[in-house]
Write a protein that holds these residues in place. Structure first.
Motif, PDB file in Angstrom:
ATOM      1  N   SER A   1      41.229  -6.769 -29.246  1.00  0.00           N
ATOM      2  CA  SER A   1      40.434  -7.953 -29.548  1.00  0.00           C
ATOM      3  C   SER A   1      41.305  -8.985 -30.222  1.00  0.00           C
ATOM      4  CB  SER A   1      39.261  -7.589 -30.441  1.00  0.00           C
ATOM      5  OG  SER A   1      39.469  -8.041 -31.738  1.00  0.00           O
ATOM      6  N   ALA A   2      40.955 -10.204 -29.976  1.00  0.00           N
ATOM      7  CA  ALA A   2      41.694 -11.287 -30.610  1.00  0.00           C
ATOM      8  C   ALA A   2      41.465 -11.308 -32.104  1.00  0.00           C
ATOM      9  CB  ALA A   2      41.274 -12.621 -30.006  1.00  0.00           C
ATOM     10  N   THR A   3      40.278 -10.960 -32.491  1.00  0.00           N
ATOM     11  CA  THR A   3      39.972 -10.971 -33.915  1.00  0.00           C
ATOM     12  C   THR A   3      40.873 -10.016 -34.670  1.00  0.00           C
ATOM     13  OG1 THR A   3      37.719 -11.209 -33.159  1.00  0.00           O
ATOM     14  CG2 THR A   3      38.060 -10.915 -35.490  1.00  0.00           C
ATOM     15  N   LEU A   4      40.978  -8.819 -34.110  1.00  0.00           N
ATOM     16  CA  LEU A   4      41.819  -7.839 -34.785  1.00  0.00           C
ATOM     17  C   LEU A   4      43.271  -8.267 -34.782  1.00  0.00           C
ATOM     18  CD1 LEU A   4      40.420  -4.393 -33.738  1.00  0.00           C
ATOM     19  CD2 LEU A   4      40.439  -5.447 -35.966  1.00  0.00           C
ATOM     20  N   THR A   5      43.697  -8.866 -33.696  1.00  0.00           N
ATOM     21  CA  THR A   5      45.088  -9.295 -33.628  1.00  0.00           C
ATOM     22  C   THR A   5      45.400 -10.320 -34.701  1.00  0.00           C
ATOM     23  OG1 THR A   5      44.999  -8.945 -31.273  1.00  0.00           O
ATOM     24  CG2 THR A   5      46.836 -10.220 -32.113  1.00  0.00           C
ATOM     25  N   ILE A   6      44.521 -11.289 -34.815  1.00  0.00           N
ATOM     26  CA  ILE A   6      44.776 -12.340 -35.800  1.00  0.00           C
ATOM     27  C   ILE A   6      44.677 -11.773 -37.211  1.00  0.00           C
ATOM     28  CG2 ILE A   6      43.887 -14.502 -36.667  1.00  0.00           C
ATOM     29  CD1 ILE A   6      43.057 -15.097 -33.798  1.00  0.00           C
ATOM     30  N   ALA A   7      43.713 -10.907 -37.400  1.00  0.00           N
ATOM     31  CA  ALA A   7      43.618 -10.292 -38.724  1.00  0.00           C
ATOM     32  C   ALA A   7      44.861  -9.473 -39.032  1.00  0.00           C
ATOM     33  CB  ALA A   7      42.372  -9.409 -38.785  1.00  0.00           C
ATOM     34  N   GLY A   8      45.353  -8.766 -38.016  1.00  0.00           N
ATOM     35  CA  GLY A   8      46.576  -8.002 -38.217  1.00  0.00           C
ATOM     36  C   GLY A   8      47.757  -8.893 -38.535  1.00  0.00           C
ATOM     37  N   ALA A   9      47.834 -10.026 -37.851  1.00  0.00           N
ATOM     38  CA  ALA A   9      48.942 -10.944 -38.120  1.00  0.00           C
ATOM     39  C   ALA A   9      48.861 -11.495 -39.538  1.00  0.00           C
ATOM     40  CB  ALA A   9      48.916 -12.084 -37.106  1.00  0.00           C
TER      41      ALA A   9
ATOM     42  N   GLY B   1      45.877 -27.101 -29.875  1.00  0.00           N
ATOM     43  CA  GLY B   1      45.028 -26.571 -28.825  1.00  0.00           C
ATOM     44  C   GLY B   1      43.790 -25.917 -29.351  1.00  0.00           C
ATOM     45  N   GLY B   2      43.433 -26.244 -30.529  1.00  0.00           N
ATOM     46  CA  GLY B   2      42.200 -25.720 -31.057  1.00  0.00           C
ATOM     47  C   GLY B   2      42.229 -24.221 -31.145  1.00  0.00           C
ATOM     48  N   ALA B   3      41.142 -23.673 -30.794  1.00  0.00           N
ATOM     49  CA  ALA B   3      41.015 -22.232 -30.916  1.00  0.00           C
ATOM     50  C   ALA B   3      41.247 -21.570 -29.579  1.00  0.00           C
ATOM     51  CB  ALA B   3      39.651 -21.891 -31.460  1.00  0.00           C
ATOM     52  N   GLY B   4      42.163 -22.085 -28.854  1.00  0.00           N
ATOM     53  CA  GLY B   4      42.347 -21.597 -27.501  1.00  0.00           C
ATOM     54  C   GLY B   4      42.753 -20.157 -27.432  1.00  0.00           C
ATOM     55  N   TRP B   5      43.209 -19.629 -28.526  1.00  0.00           N
ATOM     56  CA  TRP B   5      43.664 -18.250 -28.476  1.00  0.00           C
ATOM     57  C   TRP B   5      42.529 -17.284 -28.336  1.00  0.00           C
ATOM     58  CZ3 TRP B   5      41.296 -17.666 -32.987  1.00  0.00           C
ATOM     59  CH2 TRP B   5      41.393 -18.713 -33.888  1.00  0.00           C
ATOM     60  N   LEU B   6      41.345 -17.795 -28.397  1.00  0.00           N
ATOM     61  CA  LEU B   6      40.238 -16.878 -28.223  1.00  0.00           C
ATOM     62  C   LEU B   6      39.852 -16.724 -26.773  1.00  0.00           C
ATOM     63  CD1 LEU B   6      37.518 -17.054 -30.915  1.00  0.00           C
ATOM     64  CD2 LEU B   6      38.797 -15.155 -30.049  1.00  0.00           C
ATOM     65  N   ALA B   7      40.594 -17.330 -25.912  1.00  0.00           N
ATOM     66  CA  ALA B   7      40.220 -17.286 -24.513  1.00  0.00           C
ATOM     67  C   ALA B   7      40.110 -15.855 -24.045  1.00  0.00           C
ATOM     68  CB  ALA B   7      41.255 -18.021 -23.694  1.00  0.00           C
ATOM     69  N   GLY B   8      39.027 -15.576 -23.512  1.00  0.00           N
ATOM     70  CA  GLY B   8      38.792 -14.231 -23.028  1.00  0.00           C
ATOM     71  C   GLY B   8      39.453 -14.035 -21.686  1.00  0.00           C
TER      72      GLY B   8
END
Lengths: 317, 539
Positions: B97-105, B210-217
């Motif tokens: 998940s992107a959420t976990l990735t960002i939290a991990g970072a 690019g805003g929150a583009g990293w959440l692109a599924g």
């Protein structure tokens, strides 16, 4: 789960290598392979920094000069226009500011008979260190231990030199110790830096050898003479005493010193390539009580009942 | 290698920006964001642990020796090495998940700052006093946490761009415009998206980043709509959790690694059964009902056909397949040769390993493997193209090709799938050159290929030596399985994995150099482990 033996070996090797580097650098930092490594890094990255800083420098200066001024909710185009105009204005002001810095530095150098080499700050150190890189090196005659100053006063000393760049240890670094002389009284002490602090440039800490020294707010400090003028040439203004510490039980007299130099926005600096033939003593100091110390005096009046209406106390000069 | 080059460039940019710009800004608070640390974290998130540790060490060493330099050389090297290793261990988050990735970072960045302070205190660096730590560390951590999602996004985008360079030979890896990404991420919803937007406004650079583009599924699998709400509410990692674009696909996602690019989808002709426009350069039309997950071998359900990208693609090829998939096909079509009877590419013939054969060698001789031997559709898969500038054509190959074309029974080349990079012997650039010449662009027939090879299937290749070529061939595992293919089905992920996947072999030997270049020498670069979270890792 994917952690193979090879991964662990790689990690262990790298960690051991890093520890070995730390140890080597701790043992002999000024020579040996680690020193060569630093030299090579300086050659490569110093050039890159000077190139990049030539591009980004104006933006950084613009930010530092105009931080805190934000426009409200406006139309986007107007906002852009404002920013653009402000940038142009700031460019104008920057060149003027640089000119002012340079001229004041030349005046200071002329008063002290220092021969200086003008340079610009291109990079600043990382983490907890208070160091900068300036774009002058051995090609310009810079050597380790040269004093760096600007129009306001002492900045630091050169700690490492490459061909095109050199690293300067600022006077506010925690490892920096500057021998100083108190103006007029001639008492000798030393000033240590506060390290990295939240307010940008913290107050230096002054210790005077004579425990019964007569310290008073507003007294000015200059660098004292060193052997072969190496870490610091004599006579460079350092700062003014802002607060005299409680000295109960201390062997040395303590005071906090406000440096003359604004370490948060360093621009044009000068490296002293030839020290003066004689000690300039206090001749380089700004016309002291009238310029800098006045506001400090009025703010922190603690000793006596005479509060504000005494703009120039004892520290005349 | 492109990944390594991209890492070097990213780190150099981060280092110079850090020293010349970020450190000179008089930001509120004593600390400043550490771009180098954040870059190490982001690169580590998409690398293996050993590679990430090497990256961290090198970055830290550069930061140590770059003027004005650190107090002792090796401090940052030690810390960043550890941080990189930790991030490499956390790489599995990327496919969850992107959420976990960002939290991990964020956590890794904070840990890095704390480690710097801790090491300074431990070796009694005079610059790192306890009071200085108290002043610097909190603000530094705050800055790092705020900035890390953006650095993560930029770095992953750059890495993916570099990877796409290797895949296509062109720098056309831009997946979608930022607004689409933003819309998609907003469609994905979640608190994180809002957090990202607020972070962007804090920085005043929402548009820039690019805003929150990293959440692109998963892009493209569902058409233009956002990811559907997952059914497994109770689970932590539902299959439809929005993930980073760079994560590998899961079964049913419809894309692998990067997702089908709009460019390819637009240039493919068969979107609605339309015949390709004659004379238009581009890829030959093919049917592709969705690309498979690496190793999953799932076909897309038929109901997805109309909305899917145009290429039927069941069991896509992998790189170094040896199949002359889309790469050579497109070049051949550009060259104007009518490849009606194009031999299909059988799975086990992975013999080319991305190298060109010597010019002038006959096609059959150029295949050291056993493409014609091992597969049931193992007709000769290599078709020389006379227009390619790189050679590989002479009279003999032409004659043999003509001969082959006349053979009966070879015409039914169902090819549902497409090659990947390094597919053929001819690289992308040569192809593109051939395509640019634009000579005799003719309409190509639909070539169907039932089952293309996977990378690492079949032959280990010519590197191992010693054994005769046929002995090196290893039969691939059956690759078409009609397992539960309904993408986000009611079944859990694990159930689908069990049903639809089969473990395969990893071949090739690994070496230290390969660690840096991100692969194994002489074999598949990634071993897909079934049943573990590593299924479909980041290559």
């Amino acid at each position: 789960m994917h952690d193979t033996r090879r991964t662990r070996v790689v990690l262990a090797v790298l960690l051991v290598l890093a520890l070995a580097l730390i140890t080597l650098d701790y043992r002999d930092g000024s020579s040996g392979p680690v020193h060569n490594l630093r030299q090579a890094g300086g050659a490569v990255f110093g050039t890159a920094e000077s190139v990049v800083s030539a591009v980004t420098g104006p933006f950084v200066d613009f930010f530092n000069h105009s931080s805190g001024s934000g426009s409200g909710s406006q139309v986007a185009s107007l906002q852009r226009q404002v920013i653009q105009l402000r940038t142009e204005l700031s460019q104008e002001q920057l060149s003027k500011a640089q000119y002012r810095q340079l001229s004041s530095m030349l005046q200071l150098a002329g008063r002290g008979r220092y021969r200086i080499m003008a340079a610009t700050v291109i990079a600043m150190g990382q983490g907890y260190s208070q160091t900068v890189t300036i774009d002058a090196g051995t090609a310009d005659g810079i050597k380790t231990g040269d004093t760096v100053l600007n129009g306001q006063g002492l900045i630091g000393t050169v700690t490492a030199v490459n061909a095109q760049t050199c690293s300067v240890l600022l006077a506010t670094d925690a490892t920096s110790v500057v021998g100083v002389t108190l103006a007029t009284s001639g008492q000798i002490g030393w000033v240590t830096g506060p390290g990295r602090t939240g307010s940008g440039s913290g107050l230096l800490k002054l210790q005077v050898l004579d425990e019964n020294a007569d310290l008073s707010v507003g007294q000015q400090l200059v660098t004292s003479a060193s052997i072969h003028d190496r870490p610091y040439v004599p006579g460079v203004p350092v700062g003014v005493i802002k607060k005299v510490e409680n000295r109960g039980g201390s062997l040395t007299a303590l005071a906090l010193v406000q440096p003359y130099v604004d370490f948060t926005s360093l621009g044009v600096v000068g490296i002293v390539v030839a020290p003066p033939s004689h000690n300039p003593k206090f001749s380089v100091l700004p016309p002291a009580p009238h310029v800098k110390p006045v506001p400090t005096v009025t703010v922190t009046v603690t000793p006596g009942a005479s509060a504000s209406p005494s703009p120039t106390p004892s520290g005349g000069g | 290698m492109r990944r390594a080059a991209a890492s070097v460039v990213l780190l150099a940019v981060a280092l110079t920006a850090q020293l010349t710009v970020v450190n000179r800004l008089s930001l509120p608070g004593a600390g400043a964001p550490d771009l180098v640390l954040l870059t190490v974290v982001a690169l580590g998130m998409c690398s293996r642990p050993a590679t990430a540790a090497v990256i961290g060490f090198c970055a830290g060493l550069c930061l140590d020796i770059a003027p004005p330099g650190s107090y002792l050389i090796g401090e940052y090297a030690l810390v960043f090495c550890l941080v990189g290793y930790l991030c490499g261990r956390m790489r599995g988050l990327l496919i969850q998940s992107a959420t976990l990735t960002i939290a991990g970072a964020m956590a890794a960045a904070a840990a890095g700052e704390a480690l710097v302070a801790l090491l300074g205190l431990a070796i009694s660096d005079p610059q790192v006093s306890w009071t200085a730590v108290q002043q610097v560390l909190p603000s530094a951590i705050v800055y790092d946490v705020v900035v890390s999602p953006f650095v993560l996004y930029l770095v992953m985008r750059a890495v993916r761009w570099a990877d796409s360079l290797g895949r296509d030979g062109v720098a056309a890896g831009q997946p979608a415009d930022g607004s689409a990404l933003l819309a998609r991420s907003l469609g994905a919803g979640g608190a994180l998206s809002g957090a990202a937007l607020s972070g962007a406004t804090v920085l005043g650079g929402a548009g820039l980043l690019g805003g929150a583009g990293w959440l692109a599924g998963p892009v493209g699998s569902r058409g233009s709509g956002g990811p559907r709400p997952s059914r497994g509410r109770g689970k932590v990692h539902t299959p439809r959790t929005p993930r980073l674009r760079d994560a590998a696909g899961r079964s049913g996602d419809g894309w692998v690694g990067g997702g089908p690019r709009p460019r390819l989808a637009a240039s493919a002709g068969l979107r609605s059964g339309r015949p390709p426009v004659a004379g238009r350069p581009g890829r030959p039309p093919r049917l592709r009902p969705g690309a498979g997950t690496p190793g999953s071998a799932h076909a897309r359900p038929p109901r997805a056909l109309p909305r899917s990208p145009a290429n039927l693609r069941i069991g896509a090829g992998r790189r170094r397949d040896g199949s002359l998939g889309r790469a050579l096909g497109s070049a051949a079509s550009a060259g104007g040769s009518a490849l009606r009877g194009r031999p299909g590419s059988g799975p086990p013939g992975s013999a080319f390993r991305g190298r060109r054969p010597a010019a002038g060698r006959p096609a059959a001789a150029a295949r050291p493997g056993s493409a014609g031997r091992a597969g049931s559709y193992g007709a000769p898969r290599f078709r020389p193209n006379t227009r390619l500038p790189g050679g590989s054509s002479n009279d003999a190959t032409l004659r043999s090709a003509a001969l082959r074309r006349q053979l009966p029974g070879r015409r039914a080349n169902l090819r549902l799938g497409t090659g990947r990079r390094h597919d053929g012997i001819v690289g992308g650039s040569a192809l593109r050159r051939g395509a640019l010449t634009g000579r005799g662009l003719g309409a190509r027939p639909v070539s169907l290929r039932l089952g293309s090879g996977r990378r690492g299937d079949g032959a280990v290749g010519g590197l191992s030596g010693g054994r005769p070529p046929w002995a090196r061939t290893r039969r691939a595992a059956p690759r078409f399985r009609s397992g539960p293919v309904s993408g986000h089905s009611l079944l859990g992920k694990r159930a689908r994995l069990r049903a639809g996947k089969r473990a395969r072999f990893g071949s090739g030997r690994s070496s230290f150099l390969a660690t840096w270049t991100g692969g194994k020498l002489g074999g598949r670069s990634t071993v897909w482990r079934i049943g573990s979270k590593r299924t479909g890792g980041f290559r």
